[in-house]
Design a protein around this motif. Structure first.
Motif, mmCIF file in Angstrom:
data_model
loop_
_atom_site.group_PDB
_atom_site.id
_atom_site.type_symbol
_atom_site.label_atom_id
_atom_site.label_comp_id
_atom_site.label_asym_id
_atom_site.label_seq_id
_atom_site.Cartn_x
_atom_site.Cartn_y
_atom_site.Cartn_z
ATOM 1 N N VAL A 1 -48.775 -18.135 -49.906
ATOM 2 C CA VAL A 1 -48.870 -19.452 -49.277
ATOM 3 C C VAL A 1 -47.519 -20.147 -49.181
ATOM 4 O O VAL A 1 -47.413 -21.218 -48.568
ATOM 5 N N ASP A 2 -46.466 -19.562 -49.768
ATOM 6 C CA ASP A 2 -45.130 -20.146 -49.652
ATOM 7 C C ASP A 2 -44.453 -19.780 -48.328
ATOM 8 O O ASP A 2 -43.407 -20.321 -47.995
ATOM 9 N N ILE A 3 -45.037 -18.854 -47.587
ATOM 10 C CA ILE A 3 -44.499 -18.433 -46.294
ATOM 11 C C ILE A 3 -45.298 -19.132 -45.212
ATOM 12 O O ILE A 3 -46.495 -18.895 -45.061
ATOM 13 N N LYS A 4 -44.652 -20.005 -44.428
ATOM 14 C CA LYS A 4 -45.429 -20.860 -43.517
ATOM 15 C C LYS A 4 -44.871 -20.954 -42.103
ATOM 16 O O LYS A 4 -45.218 -21.873 -41.370
ATOM 17 N N GLY A 5 -44.036 -20.029 -41.686
ATOM 18 C CA GLY A 5 -43.584 -20.030 -40.307
ATOM 19 C C GLY A 5 -42.575 -21.124 -39.984
ATOM 20 O O GLY A 5 -42.311 -21.997 -40.798
ATOM 21 N N HIS A 6 -42.040 -21.085 -38.766
ATOM 22 C CA HIS A 6 -40.953 -22.002 -38.429
ATOM 23 C C HIS A 6 -40.711 -22.012 -36.923
ATOM 24 O O HIS A 6 -41.260 -21.214 -36.171
ATOM 25 N N ARG A 7 -39.825 -22.914 -36.495
ATOM 26 C CA ARG A 7 -39.422 -23.036 -35.103
ATOM 27 C C ARG A 7 -38.437 -21.943 -34.703
ATOM 28 O O ARG A 7 -37.690 -21.422 -35.512
ATOM 29 N N VAL A 8 -38.396 -21.673 -33.394
ATOM 30 C CA VAL A 8 -37.301 -20.959 -32.740
ATOM 31 C C VAL A 8 -37.071 -21.622 -31.387
ATOM 32 O O VAL A 8 -37.921 -22.361 -30.894
ATOM 33 N N SER A 9 -35.916 -21.352 -30.796
ATOM 34 C CA SER A 9 -35.601 -21.942 -29.487
ATOM 35 C C SER A 9 -34.299 -21.343 -29.001
ATOM 36 O O SER A 9 -33.868 -20.295 -29.478
ATOM 37 N N ASP A 10 -33.653 -22.026 -28.042
ATOM 38 C CA ASP A 10 -32.264 -21.687 -27.766
ATOM 39 C C ASP A 10 -31.477 -21.973 -29.048
ATOM 40 O O ASP A 10 -31.792 -22.896 -29.780
ATOM 41 N N ALA B 1 -32.182 -25.040 -35.651
ATOM 42 C CA ALA B 1 -32.129 -25.854 -36.869
ATOM 43 C C ALA B 1 -31.764 -27.314 -36.597
ATOM 44 O O ALA B 1 -32.084 -28.193 -37.408
ATOM 45 N N ILE B 2 -31.123 -27.604 -35.479
ATOM 46 C CA ILE B 2 -30.714 -28.987 -35.201
ATOM 47 C C ILE B 2 -31.902 -29.899 -34.929
ATOM 48 O O ILE B 2 -31.769 -31.122 -34.968
ATOM 49 N N TYR B 3 -33.085 -29.315 -34.685
ATOM 50 C CA TYR B 3 -34.241 -30.135 -34.325
ATOM 51 C C TYR B 3 -35.064 -30.598 -35.518
ATOM 52 O O TYR B 3 -35.978 -31.398 -35.359
ATOM 53 N N LYS B 4 -34.750 -30.111 -36.722
ATOM 54 C CA LYS B 4 -35.411 -30.589 -37.947
ATOM 55 C C LYS B 4 -36.933 -30.544 -37.815
ATOM 56 O O LYS B 4 -37.628 -31.520 -38.075
ATOM 57 N N ALA B 5 -37.439 -29.416 -37.404
ATOM 58 C CA ALA B 5 -38.858 -29.341 -37.055
ATOM 59 C C ALA B 5 -39.780 -29.137 -38.254
ATOM 60 O O ALA B 5 -40.976 -29.345 -38.142
ATOM 61 N N GLY B 6 -39.269 -28.715 -39.402
ATOM 62 C CA GLY B 6 -40.147 -28.386 -40.515
ATOM 63 C C GLY B 6 -40.811 -27.031 -40.292
ATOM 64 O O GLY B 6 -40.501 -26.313 -39.344
ATOM 65 N N SER C 1 -47.049 -25.534 -29.761
ATOM 66 C CA SER C 1 -46.956 -25.069 -28.387
ATOM 67 C C SER C 1 -46.545 -23.602 -28.344
ATOM 68 O O SER C 1 -45.866 -23.096 -29.246
ATOM 69 N N ALA C 2 -46.943 -22.921 -27.290
ATOM 70 C CA ALA C 2 -46.599 -21.508 -27.121
ATOM 71 C C ALA C 2 -45.098 -21.341 -26.937
ATOM 72 O O ALA C 2 -44.411 -22.175 -26.348
ATOM 73 N N GLY C 3 -44.583 -20.236 -27.469
ATOM 74 C CA GLY C 3 -43.207 -19.861 -27.242
ATOM 75 C C GLY C 3 -42.175 -20.596 -28.057
ATOM 76 O O GLY C 3 -40.972 -20.458 -27.797
ATOM 77 N N LEU C 4 -42.603 -21.366 -29.070
ATOM 78 C CA LEU C 4 -41.672 -22.163 -29.853
ATOM 79 C C LEU C 4 -41.796 -21.959 -31.362
ATOM 80 O O LEU C 4 -40.942 -22.437 -32.110
ATOM 81 N N TRP C 5 -42.838 -21.275 -31.804
ATOM 82 C CA TRP C 5 -43.100 -21.181 -33.242
ATOM 83 C C TRP C 5 -43.326 -19.727 -33.653
ATOM 84 O O TRP C 5 -44.017 -18.972 -32.959
ATOM 85 N N ILE C 6 -42.786 -19.391 -34.812
ATOM 86 C CA ILE C 6 -43.001 -18.077 -35.418
ATOM 87 C C ILE C 6 -44.113 -18.188 -36.463
ATOM 88 O O ILE C 6 -44.029 -19.005 -37.392
ATOM 89 N N LEU C 7 -45.149 -17.392 -36.295
ATOM 90 C CA LEU C 7 -46.214 -17.278 -37.293
ATOM 91 C C LEU C 7 -45.854 -16.128 -38.233
ATOM 92 O O LEU C 7 -45.703 -14.982 -37.795
ATOM 93 N N GLU C 8 -45.691 -16.443 -39.502
ATOM 94 C CA GLU C 8 -45.349 -15.456 -40.519
ATOM 95 C C GLU C 8 -46.555 -15.203 -41.419
ATOM 96 O O GLU C 8 -47.182 -16.155 -41.887
ATOM 97 N N ILE C 9 -46.831 -13.942 -41.670
ATOM 98 C CA ILE C 9 -47.912 -13.561 -42.586
ATOM 99 C C ILE C 9 -47.328 -12.623 -43.641
ATOM 100 O O ILE C 9 -46.774 -11.565 -43.310
ATOM 101 N N GLN C 10 -47.427 -13.013 -44.902
ATOM 102 C CA GLN C 10 -47.034 -12.134 -46.007
ATOM 103 C C GLN C 10 -48.198 -12.032 -46.972
ATOM 104 O O GLN C 10 -48.715 -13.051 -47.440
ATOM 105 N N ILE C 11 -48.642 -10.812 -47.230
ATOM 106 C CA ILE C 11 -49.780 -10.571 -48.106
ATOM 107 C C ILE C 11 -49.360 -9.692 -49.271
ATOM 108 O O ILE C 11 -48.333 -9.015 -49.221
ATOM 109 N N ALA C 12 -50.191 -9.702 -50.305
ATOM 110 C CA ALA C 12 -49.924 -8.891 -51.492
ATOM 111 C C ALA C 12 -51.163 -8.106 -51.873
ATOM 112 O O ALA C 12 -52.299 -8.580 -51.694
ATOM 113 N N HIS C 13 -50.946 -6.909 -52.401
ATOM 114 C CA HIS C 13 -52.044 -6.134 -52.974
ATOM 115 C C HIS C 13 -52.580 -6.895 -54.180
ATOM 116 O O HIS C 13 -51.803 -7.482 -54.942
#
Length: 219
Positions: free
Chosen positions: A165-174, A178-183, A193-205
Motif C-alpha cells: 500500500v506504500d506504492i500509489k502511482g504518480h503523474r507523468v507528462s512532458d 515534478a514541477i506540477y506538484k501533483a502528489g 485523466s487518461a494519459g497523465l497518470w502511472i498506475l503502479e501495482i506491487q504485490i508480495a507472496h
C-alpha cells in the motif's frame, strides 16, 4: 483535459508523444529483461539497463533504472537493495524504467522469472492481472485515484497476494512532471485523466520472500 492544476502540462505536451514514450519504454523493458541472465549481479543488470537505453537513443532517464532480483523485489522504489544478489536459475526479477523520449516521460515496469518456479511465475502474472483489473475498473467507473487503490487491495487479496500500500502511482507528462506538484495517484480525490497518470501495482507472496511489480500509463 482536466483543469485541475495537478493535471497541468507544459506547452510541448502531446498525447501522441506520450503514447510514443510509452511504446518506447515498453520496448526498453523487454530489451533489458531479455539481456538479464542467471548468474548476473543486480548491479550489473542495472548498469546494462542504462547502456541499452543509451543505445536506444533516449533523451535521458528521469528516474534511476531500477532492477531488483529475488528478495529485493519486495522493496519499494525509495528503499535500497540489500546486498548485490546474483540472479538464480529459478528466480524472479523486475525492471522499472522512467525514460524521456522526445521530451515526454515514459514509465513502465514488469516482472520476469527464470526457471520454472510455479509460485514465482504466478506472482509475476498476478501483478499484471491486478493492474489490468484496476485499469478496467477506472475505465468503467471513473472513480478517484484513492478509490482505485482501495480496489487494488481487494483484488490482490482475492487472488491470494498482499498489495504493497506504500506504492500509489504518480503523474507523468512532458518533462519534467515534478514541477506540477501533483502528489500521488493513490491520494487523488478526483478521477485521473487518461494519459497523465502511472498506475503502479506491487504485490508480495503471503509467505515467501519475493514479490512482483507492474506499472503502466492509464489510457
Amino acid at each position: 483535459m482536466n483543469s485541475d492544476t495537478r493535471e497541468a502540462v507544459g506547452a510541448p505536451f502531446s498525447a501522441a508523444a506520450m503514447e510514443h514514450a510509452r511504446v518506447k519504454t515498453w520496448e526498453a523493458v523487454e530489451n533489458i529483461a531479455a539481456a538479464i541472465k542467471p548468474g548476473m549481479f543486480e548491479s550489473e543488470a542495472n548498469a546494462q539497463g542504462k547502456a541499452i537505453l543509451q543505445q536506444m537513443g533516449m533523451d535521458r532517464i528521469w528516474h534511476p533504472v531500477l532492477i531488483r532480483f529475488g528478495e529485493n523485489t519486495l522493496r519499494t522504489f525509495k528503499e535500497r537493495s540489500q546486498s548485490d544478489p546474483a540472479l538464480g536459475e529459478n528466480d524472479i526479477f523486475f525492471v522499472d524504467l522512467g525514460v524521456v523520449w522526445d521530451r515526454h516521460e515514459g514509465d513502465a515496469g514488469a516482472t520476469f522469472v527464470t526457471g520454472d518456479d510455479v509460485e514465482m511465475q504466478a506472482c509475476a502474472d498476478a501483478s499484471k492481472l491486478v493492474y489490468d483489473e484496476v485499469a478496467a475498473h477506472w475505465r468503467s467507473t471513473g472513480c478517484s485515484g484513492a478509490a482505485l487503490y482501495e480496489y487494488a487491495a481487494t483484488r490482490a487479496q482475492a487472488h491470494g497476494w498482499r498489495l504493497n500500500v506504500d506504492i500509489k502511482g504518480h503523474r507523468v507528462s512532458d518533462f519534467p512532471h515534478a514541477i506540477y506538484k501533483a502528489g500521488d495517484l493513490g491520494s487523488l480525490d478526483t478521477a485521473p485523466s487518461a494519459g497523465l497518470w502511472i498506475l503502479e501495482i506491487q504485490i508480495a507472496h503471503p509467505t515467501r520472500a519475493f514479490g512482483a511489480f507492474y506499472e503502466d500509463l492509464l489510457v
